[in-house]
Motif scaffolding. Structure first.
Motif, PDB file in Angstrom:
ATOM      1  N   ILE A  60       0.845  -1.204   0.000  1.00  0.00           N
ATOM      2  CA  ILE A  60       0.000   0.000   0.000  1.00  0.00           C
ATOM      3  C   ILE A  60       0.876   1.249   0.000  1.00  0.00           C
ATOM      4  O   ILE A  60       0.610   2.212  -0.727  1.00  0.00           O
ATOM      5  N   GLY A  61       1.921   1.238   0.821  1.00  0.00           N
ATOM      6  CA  GLY A  61       2.839   2.376   0.867  1.00  0.00           C
ATOM      7  C   GLY A  61       3.528   2.622  -0.461  1.00  0.00           C
ATOM      8  O   GLY A  61       3.709   3.769  -0.882  1.00  0.00           O
ATOM      9  N   ALA A  64       0.879   4.084  -2.789  1.00  0.00           N
ATOM     10  CA  ALA A  64       0.523   5.428  -2.334  1.00  0.00           C
ATOM     11  C   ALA A  64       1.627   6.419  -2.681  1.00  0.00           C
ATOM     12  O   ALA A  64       1.346   7.562  -3.090  1.00  0.00           O
ATOM     13  N   SER A  65       2.873   5.996  -2.531  1.00  0.00           N
ATOM     14  CA  SER A  65       3.982   6.897  -2.872  1.00  0.00           C
ATOM     15  C   SER A  65       4.015   7.192  -4.368  1.00  0.00           C
ATOM     16  O   SER A  65       4.361   8.300  -4.771  1.00  0.00           O
ATOM     17  N   LYS A  66       3.646   6.223  -5.187  1.00  0.00           N
ATOM     18  CA  LYS A  66       3.592   6.451  -6.629  1.00  0.00           C
ATOM     19  C   LYS A  66       2.413   7.360  -6.984  1.00  0.00           C
ATOM     20  O   LYS A  66       2.541   8.269  -7.799  1.00  0.00           O
ATOM     21  N   TYR A  67       1.261   7.123  -6.350  1.00  0.00           N
ATOM     22  CA  TYR A  67       0.061   7.898  -6.656  1.00  0.00           C
ATOM     23  C   TYR A  67       0.225   9.361  -6.247  1.00  0.00           C
ATOM     24  O   TYR A  67      -0.123  10.270  -6.996  1.00  0.00           O
ATOM     25  N   PHE A  68       0.737   9.585  -5.047  1.00  0.00           N
ATOM     26  CA  PHE A  68       0.886  10.948  -4.531  1.00  0.00           C
ATOM     27  C   PHE A  68       2.242  11.559  -4.869  1.00  0.00           C
ATOM     28  O   PHE A  68       2.515  12.697  -4.484  1.00  0.00           O
ATOM     29  N   LEU A  73       6.295   8.480   1.605  1.00  0.00           N
ATOM     30  CA  LEU A  73       5.165   7.634   2.002  1.00  0.00           C
ATOM     31  C   LEU A  73       5.562   6.164   2.042  1.00  0.00           C
ATOM     32  O   LEU A  73       5.152   5.425   2.929  1.00  0.00           O
ATOM     33  N   GLN A  74       6.358   5.756   1.091  1.00  0.00           N
ATOM     34  CA  GLN A  74       6.806   4.367   1.039  1.00  0.00           C
ATOM     35  C   GLN A  74       7.584   4.026   2.311  1.00  0.00           C
ATOM     36  O   GLN A  74       7.364   2.975   2.916  1.00  0.00           O
ATOM     37  N   PHE A  77       5.180   3.923   5.481  1.00  0.00           N
ATOM     38  CA  PHE A  77       4.411   2.678   5.559  1.00  0.00           C
ATOM     39  C   PHE A  77       5.303   1.499   5.952  1.00  0.00           C
ATOM     40  O   PHE A  77       4.888   0.623   6.702  1.00  0.00           O
TER      41      PHE A  77
END
Length: 100
Positions: A60-61, A64-68, A73-74, A77
């Protein structure tokens, strides 16, 4: 980080389904009598669940880091998964719940 998640999934599956109990710290050094005092299948299931949970948080991290577009974030997480997963695993696996 995805490699770490894959390793956690593999370790969880090997411990639970491959019966690689020697990967559980201290278990392989116990005598046969001591091993009989523990419900190893329950401990193996706990290890699998925690390892899979930690892997899911890491994945998920990663996404999420790729999306945001925030590389931190990576890492956040990852460290959260370790900070929650390892103590939970240690506390639960040493609880009276898995002693016969």
């Amino acid at each position: 980080m995805l490699v770490t998640a894959i390793i956690f999934i593999l370790l969880g599956a090997l411990i639970k389904y491959g019966k690689f109990y020697f990967l559980i710290a201290g278990y392989n050094t116990m005598t046969k009598e001591e091993k009989e005092k523990y419900h190893i299948e329950g401990i193996a299931t706990l290890f699998k669940n925690v390892m899979f949970g930690m892997a899911i948080l890491i994945i998920i991290g990663y996404f999420a880091s790729k999306y945001f577009e925030d590389a931190n974030l990576q890492n956040i997480f990852f460290y959260i998964s370790i900070a929650i997963g390892v103590p939970y695993l240690l506390i639960q696996s040493n609880s009276k719940k898995y002693k016969k």
